[in-house]
Design a protein around this motif. Structure first.
Motif, PDB file in Angstrom:
ATOM      1  N   THR A 182       0.834  -1.209   0.000  1.00  0.00           N
ATOM      2  CA  THR A 182       0.000   0.000   0.000  1.00  0.00           C
ATOM      3  C   THR A 182       0.864   1.253   0.000  1.00  0.00           C
ATOM      4  OG1 THR A 182      -0.178   0.136   2.413  1.00  0.00           O
ATOM      5  CG2 THR A 182      -1.884  -1.118   1.256  1.00  0.00           C
ATOM      6  N   ARG A 218      -8.955   2.738  -3.773  1.00  0.00           N
ATOM      7  CA  ARG A 218      -9.309   1.905  -2.622  1.00  0.00           C
ATOM      8  C   ARG A 218      -8.435   2.367  -1.467  1.00  0.00           C
ATOM      9  NH1 ARG A 218      -8.104  -3.361  -0.192  1.00  0.00           N
ATOM     10  NH2 ARG A 218     -10.044  -4.210   0.668  1.00  0.00           N
ATOM     11  N   ALA A 219      -9.065   2.904  -0.432  1.00  0.00           N
ATOM     12  CA  ALA A 219      -8.293   3.594   0.582  1.00  0.00           C
ATOM     13  C   ALA A 219      -8.853   3.405   1.981  1.00  0.00           C
ATOM     14  CB  ALA A 219      -8.224   5.086   0.258  1.00  0.00           C
ATOM     15  N   LYS A 220      -7.981   3.614   2.945  1.00  0.00           N
ATOM     16  CA  LYS A 220      -8.339   3.648   4.362  1.00  0.00           C
ATOM     17  C   LYS A 220      -7.912   5.015   4.885  1.00  0.00           C
ATOM     18  CE  LYS A 220      -6.175   0.715   7.046  1.00  0.00           C
ATOM     19  NZ  LYS A 220      -5.801  -0.568   7.695  1.00  0.00           N
ATOM     20  N   PHE A 290     -10.812  -0.663   4.348  1.00  0.00           N
ATOM     21  CA  PHE A 290     -10.654  -0.097   3.010  1.00  0.00           C
ATOM     22  C   PHE A 290     -12.017  -0.003   2.328  1.00  0.00           C
ATOM     23  CE2 PHE A 290      -6.304  -1.564   3.683  1.00  0.00           C
ATOM     24  CZ  PHE A 290      -5.570  -0.510   3.134  1.00  0.00           C
ATOM     25  N   ASP A 354      -4.613   1.390  -1.267  1.00  0.00           N
ATOM     26  CA  ASP A 354      -4.335   0.073  -1.824  1.00  0.00           C
ATOM     27  C   ASP A 354      -4.051   0.161  -3.319  1.00  0.00           C
ATOM     28  OD1 ASP A 354      -4.118  -2.687  -2.144  1.00  0.00           O
ATOM     29  OD2 ASP A 354      -6.270  -2.956  -2.375  1.00  0.00           O
TER      30      ASP A 354
END
Length: 360
Positions: A182, A218-220, A290, A354
């Motif tokens: 990531t 796609r993320a956190k 995510f 991601d």
């Protein structure tokens, strides 16, 4: 019925425009001798073959490819208006590939010309499916510095970006690094070049841009009051047109002072700053899980999704800036007009990504 009516209206408008174009370059027939030498075209027929069409796949195999077979008596050349493009051909066989993903109906107008410039026209339409294809991507699967062939950086003090941000953007590994599959953009509370915080702002300007398609991340998200992560786009012409004339599309914006809420917005002339073209949606556990944030962009609309759930549709048109190439930006700001007050106990936070992908 409404869809059919719209298609026919569009076909009618295109036919009118086409006839004007064709008439302006056609020759008049003032004498019977000319008519005898160059008889008028007639018996125009247009057959459309959708590549890969079967009973199970009536809109084709996803390639978006069609073949036209054109026949006409006394014709020497043809013009085809398709997908808002005018093609001039001399062959009776014509192949075209649509690129916009999804299933759509396109009007097709064909005109056949004789040597004197006289013509006849016929219109039809085709319903075709175009499979989604990757145009550009970064999976962040190589540890170390982000791929320099894909990403550059804005660096400098945050108040230089017009939002009264508090960070200093760097390209140091302390602020931006790829590890364990990531990308990690890290905001840190520290004294640096006159600022009290550091972070990073990455962009594909000069390396990749696109017109129409789907962009997704796609993320956190980071935790902490004052954090302001974003995934967004700016028009390629920003250096000459300036902002907001270049247009801005915010796909993901969230603030730590109001967690688990995603903002998607558009900025354009007269609708910048506190833009009315915006919507929000709740994203549970956005800092611990995510989620996929995406925008589907076409000449007709820009649709915003989280985890493939549509929550906002913007009606695009030829009068907006959203019909040119745009580049991508990832950043983590601190404070500012939108980020708000920074938690006095803040030390650091990470925006973890991601992947970023762009489809046709």
């Amino acid at each position: 019925m409404k869809k059919i009516k719209n298609i026919m209206n569009r076909a009618g408008i295109l036919t009118f425009i086409l006839l004007l174009i064709f008439q302006s370059c056609s020759s008049s027939n003032d004498g019977s001798d000319e008519g005898a030498v160059n008889p008028a075209p007639s018996n125009l027929s247009v057959q459309v073959e959708v590549v890969g069409k079967t009973a199970a796949t009536p809109e084709g195999d996803g390639s978006g490819k069609i073949n036209l077979k054109i026949t006409a008596s006394n014709a020497v050349s043809y013009k085809v208006l398709i997908d808002n493009q005018l093609k001039e051909i001399t062959s009776t066989d014509f192949t075209y590939t649509f690129t916009a993903s999804g299933t759509k109906t396109y009007p097709i107008i064909v005109s056949a010309y004789n040597a004197a410039g006289q013509f006849i026209s016929s219109s039809t339409s085709v319903n075709i499916f175009v499979a989604r294809k990757i145009l550009w991507q970064d999976e962040f699967d190589v540890d170390g510095t982000p791929d320099t062939s894909k990403w550059g950086y804005n660096t400098g003090t945050g108040d230089g970006w017009g939002n009264n941000e508090l960070e200093y953007y760097t390209n140091r590994p302390e602020n931006v690094i790829v590890s364990n599959g990531t990308l990690k953009i890290k905001a840190i509370k520290e004294e640096y070049m006159g600022s009290h915080y550091t972070s990073a702002r990455m962009l594909t300007k000069g390396k990749f841009s696109f017109k129409y398609g789907r962009a997704e991340v796609r993320a956190k998200l980071p935790v902490g009051g004052g954090t302001w992560p974003a995934f967004w786009m700016l028009g390629d012409n920003i250096d000459t047109a300036g902002w907001p004339l270049c247009g801005e599309v915010d796909i993901l914006e969230s603030v730590g002072n109001n967690p688990n809420v995603n903002h998607s917005s558009l900025h354009s002339p007269g609708r910048s700053g506190n833009t009315p073209d915006t919507a929000t949606t709740t994203v549970p556990n956005s800092a611990t899980e995510f989620h996929v944030y995406a925008a589907d962009w076409s000449a007709e609309s820009i649709k915003f999704y989280v985890d493939d759930k549509l929550f906002y549709t913007y009606a695009n048109s030829a009068s907006t800036p959203f019909n040119q190439k745009f580049f991508l930006i990832l950043n983590l700001a601190m404070g500012g007009n939108f980020g708000g007050t920074v938690d006095p106990n803040f030390t650091n936070a990470t925006f973890e990504v991601d992947y970023v992908r762009v489809y046709n």
